[in-house]
Design a protein around this motif. Structure first.
Motif, PDB file in Angstrom:
ATOM      1  N   SER A  88      15.473  -6.615 -10.225  1.00  0.00           N
ATOM      2  CA  SER A  88      15.876  -5.231  -9.972  1.00  0.00           C
ATOM      3  C   SER A  88      15.411  -4.729  -8.601  1.00  0.00           C
ATOM      4  N   PHE A  89      14.829  -5.596  -7.801  1.00  0.00           N
ATOM      5  CA  PHE A  89      14.344  -5.265  -6.451  1.00  0.00           C
ATOM      6  C   PHE A  89      13.340  -4.107  -6.475  1.00  0.00           C
ATOM      7  N   THR A  90      12.519  -4.057  -7.511  1.00  0.00           N
ATOM      8  CA  THR A  90      11.483  -3.028  -7.578  1.00  0.00           C
ATOM      9  C   THR A  90      10.109  -3.565  -7.195  1.00  0.00           C
ATOM     10  N   LYS A  91       9.967  -4.892  -7.094  1.00  0.00           N
ATOM     11  CA  LYS A  91       8.704  -5.522  -6.695  1.00  0.00           C
ATOM     12  C   LYS A  91       9.005  -6.772  -5.888  1.00  0.00           C
ATOM     13  N   PHE A  92       8.089  -7.093  -4.974  1.00  0.00           N
ATOM     14  CA  PHE A  92       8.180  -8.380  -4.294  1.00  0.00           C
ATOM     15  C   PHE A  92       6.793  -8.998  -4.185  1.00  0.00           C
ATOM     16  N   TYR A  93       6.782 -10.302  -4.179  1.00  0.00           N
ATOM     17  CA  TYR A  93       5.574 -11.092  -3.946  1.00  0.00           C
ATOM     18  C   TYR A  93       5.928 -12.079  -2.855  1.00  0.00           C
ATOM     19  N   GLY A  94       5.056 -12.210  -1.885  1.00  0.00           N
ATOM     20  CA  GLY A  94       5.375 -13.100  -0.789  1.00  0.00           C
ATOM     21  C   GLY A  94       4.151 -13.607  -0.069  1.00  0.00           C
ATOM     22  N   ALA A  95       4.433 -14.283   1.030  1.00  0.00           N
ATOM     23  CA  ALA A  95       3.368 -14.847   1.848  1.00  0.00           C
ATOM     24  C   ALA A  95       3.825 -14.846   3.305  1.00  0.00           C
ATOM     25  N   TRP A  96       2.862 -14.671   4.186  1.00  0.00           N
ATOM     26  CA  TRP A  96       3.151 -14.710   5.610  1.00  0.00           C
ATOM     27  C   TRP A  96       2.291 -15.768   6.280  1.00  0.00           C
ATOM     28  N   MET A 114      -7.804  -8.143   1.645  1.00  0.00           N
ATOM     29  CA  MET A 114      -6.569  -7.472   1.270  1.00  0.00           C
ATOM     30  C   MET A 114      -6.620  -6.036   1.779  1.00  0.00           C
ATOM     31  N   SER A 115      -5.545  -5.617   2.434  1.00  0.00           N
ATOM     32  CA  SER A 115      -5.446  -4.269   3.002  1.00  0.00           C
ATOM     33  C   SER A 115      -4.255  -3.542   2.404  1.00  0.00           C
ATOM     34  N   LYS A 116      -4.378  -2.241   2.186  1.00  0.00           N
ATOM     35  CA  LYS A 116      -3.266  -1.413   1.706  1.00  0.00           C
ATOM     36  C   LYS A 116      -2.138  -1.497   2.720  1.00  0.00           C
ATOM     37  N   ALA A 117      -0.890  -1.624   2.203  1.00  0.00           N
ATOM     38  CA  ALA A 117       0.251  -1.772   3.099  1.00  0.00           C
ATOM     39  C   ALA A 117       1.469  -1.033   2.558  1.00  0.00           C
ATOM     40  N   SER A 118       2.292  -0.549   3.480  1.00  0.00           N
ATOM     41  CA  SER A 118       3.607   0.000   3.160  1.00  0.00           C
ATOM     42  C   SER A 118       4.631  -0.845   3.909  1.00  0.00           C
ATOM     43  N   THR A 119       5.626  -1.329   3.172  1.00  0.00           N
ATOM     44  CA  THR A 119       6.671  -2.166   3.753  1.00  0.00           C
ATOM     45  C   THR A 119       8.005  -1.466   3.518  1.00  0.00           C
ATOM     46  N   PHE A 120       8.816  -1.373   4.547  1.00  0.00           N
ATOM     47  CA  PHE A 120      10.096  -0.670   4.480  1.00  0.00           C
ATOM     48  C   PHE A 120      11.228  -1.635   4.822  1.00  0.00           C
ATOM     49  N   PHE A 121      12.215  -1.725   3.939  1.00  0.00           N
ATOM     50  CA  PHE A 121      13.392  -2.555   4.192  1.00  0.00           C
ATOM     51  C   PHE A 121      14.620  -1.662   4.305  1.00  0.00           C
ATOM     52  N   THR A 122      15.484  -1.966   5.272  1.00  0.00           N
ATOM     53  CA  THR A 122      16.763  -1.276   5.418  1.00  0.00           C
ATOM     54  C   THR A 122      17.868  -2.321   5.498  1.00  0.00           C
ATOM     55  N   TYR A 150      -0.717 -16.385   3.709  1.00  0.00           N
ATOM     56  CA  TYR A 150      -1.514 -15.282   3.228  1.00  0.00           C
ATOM     57  C   TYR A 150      -0.634 -14.351   2.373  1.00  0.00           C
ATOM     58  N   PRO A 151      -1.181 -13.746   1.315  1.00  0.00           N
ATOM     59  CA  PRO A 151      -0.366 -12.934   0.412  1.00  0.00           C
ATOM     60  C   PRO A 151       0.087 -11.604   1.007  1.00  0.00           C
ATOM     61  N   TRP A 152       1.257 -11.159   0.518  1.00  0.00           N
ATOM     62  CA  TRP A 152       1.847  -9.875   0.905  1.00  0.00           C
ATOM     63  C   TRP A 152       2.694  -9.450  -0.285  1.00  0.00           C
ATOM     64  N   ILE A 190       5.040  -0.074  -1.678  1.00  0.00           N
ATOM     65  CA  ILE A 190       3.608   0.110  -1.467  1.00  0.00           C
ATOM     66  C   ILE A 190       2.883  -1.077  -2.096  1.00  0.00           C
ATOM     67  N   GLY A 191       1.952  -1.663  -1.364  1.00  0.00           N
ATOM     68  CA  GLY A 191       1.240  -2.819  -1.889  1.00  0.00           C
ATOM     69  C   GLY A 191       0.074  -3.206  -1.017  1.00  0.00           C
ATOM     70  N   GLU A 192      -0.080  -4.502  -0.829  1.00  0.00           N
ATOM     71  CA  GLU A 192      -1.191  -5.034  -0.033  1.00  0.00           C
ATOM     72  C   GLU A 192      -0.726  -6.248   0.766  1.00  0.00           C
ATOM     73  N   VAL A 193      -1.437  -6.478   1.853  1.00  0.00           N
ATOM     74  CA  VAL A 193      -1.244  -7.669   2.679  1.00  0.00           C
ATOM     75  C   VAL A 193      -2.631  -8.174   3.067  1.00  0.00           C
ATOM     76  N   GLN A 194      -2.779  -9.481   3.118  1.00  0.00           N
ATOM     77  CA  GLN A 194      -4.067 -10.023   3.550  1.00  0.00           C
ATOM     78  C   GLN A 194      -4.101 -10.078   5.068  1.00  0.00           C
ATOM     79  N   SER A 195      -5.171  -9.519   5.623  1.00  0.00           N
ATOM     80  CA  SER A 195      -5.393  -9.551   7.061  1.00  0.00           C
ATOM     81  C   SER A 195      -6.895  -9.581   7.287  1.00  0.00           C
ATOM     82  N   ALA A 196      -7.322 -10.330   8.258  1.00  0.00           N
ATOM     83  CA  ALA A 196      -8.752 -10.461   8.572  1.00  0.00           C
ATOM     84  C   ALA A 196      -9.539 -10.857   7.325  1.00  0.00           C
ATOM     85  N   GLU A 197      -8.985 -11.783   6.572  1.00  0.00           N
ATOM     86  CA  GLU A 197      -9.634 -12.360   5.381  1.00  0.00           C
ATOM     87  C   GLU A 197      -9.895 -11.365   4.250  1.00  0.00           C
TER      88      GLU A 197
END
Length: 128
Positions: A104-112, A41-49, A121-123, A32-39
C-alpha cells in the motif's frame, strides 16, 4: 440485442474501473523514519514525488548531532512493483538507496551505501 439496456451496464463498469485506478496506492508523499549515519540511527524525513511523466525523485532531511542534513534523491527507478532504487546526494557524498515498499506504499525499508563501498546502512520510513 438491445444496446439501450446495455449502455448503463457498460458505463457502470467503465466508471468503476476509473475509480479503482485513481485510488491506486501512490509512492508520492512524506515518510517519517530513521536513517543510519555516523554509526547511529537518526530521525529522518523522506519525501517522494512523481511527475506527470512518471519520473520519481525526492529529498530528505535528517538530524545528526544536532545538525540538519538535507539531501536529494535522483535517478529513481522502479525495479519491481514495490522496489525502488535512487541515487542519494548530500554534503557527505552520494551513493545508492534501495527501498522496498509494502503493497500500500505506506512504509518502506531500505539500505543505502556510498558508491565506493559495498557496506549498507538502514533507512526506513512510514507515510504521514
Amino acid at each position: 440485442m438491445n444496446f439501450k439496456k446495455l449502455t448503463p451496464l457498460i458505463l457502470a463498469i467503465v466508471s468503476n474501473s476509473a475509480i479503482s485506478s485513481s485510488q491506486a496506492p501512490s509512492i508520492t508523499g512524506s515518510y517519517i523514519g530513521e536513517v543510519q549515519s555516523a554509526e547511529e540511527m537518526s530521525k529522518a524525513s523522506t519525501f517522494f514525488t512523481q511527475n506527470e511523466n512518471g519520473i520519481i525523485s525526492g529529498s530528505y532531511v535528517f538530524i545528526e548531532k544536532g545538525d540538519q542534513i538535507k539531501g536529494e534523491l535522483t535517478g529513481c527507478e522502479i525495479i519491481e512493483s514495490t522496489n525502488l532504487k535512487c541515487i542519494w546526494k548530500d554534503k557527505y557524498g552520494y551513493g545508492d538507496l534501495e527501498v522496498i515498499f509494502n503493497g500500500s506504499f505506506t512504509k518502506f525499508y531500505g539500505a543505502w551505501n556510498t558508491f565506493d563501498s559495498s557496506k549498507k546502512y538502514p533507512w526506513h520510513g512510514t507515510k504521514q
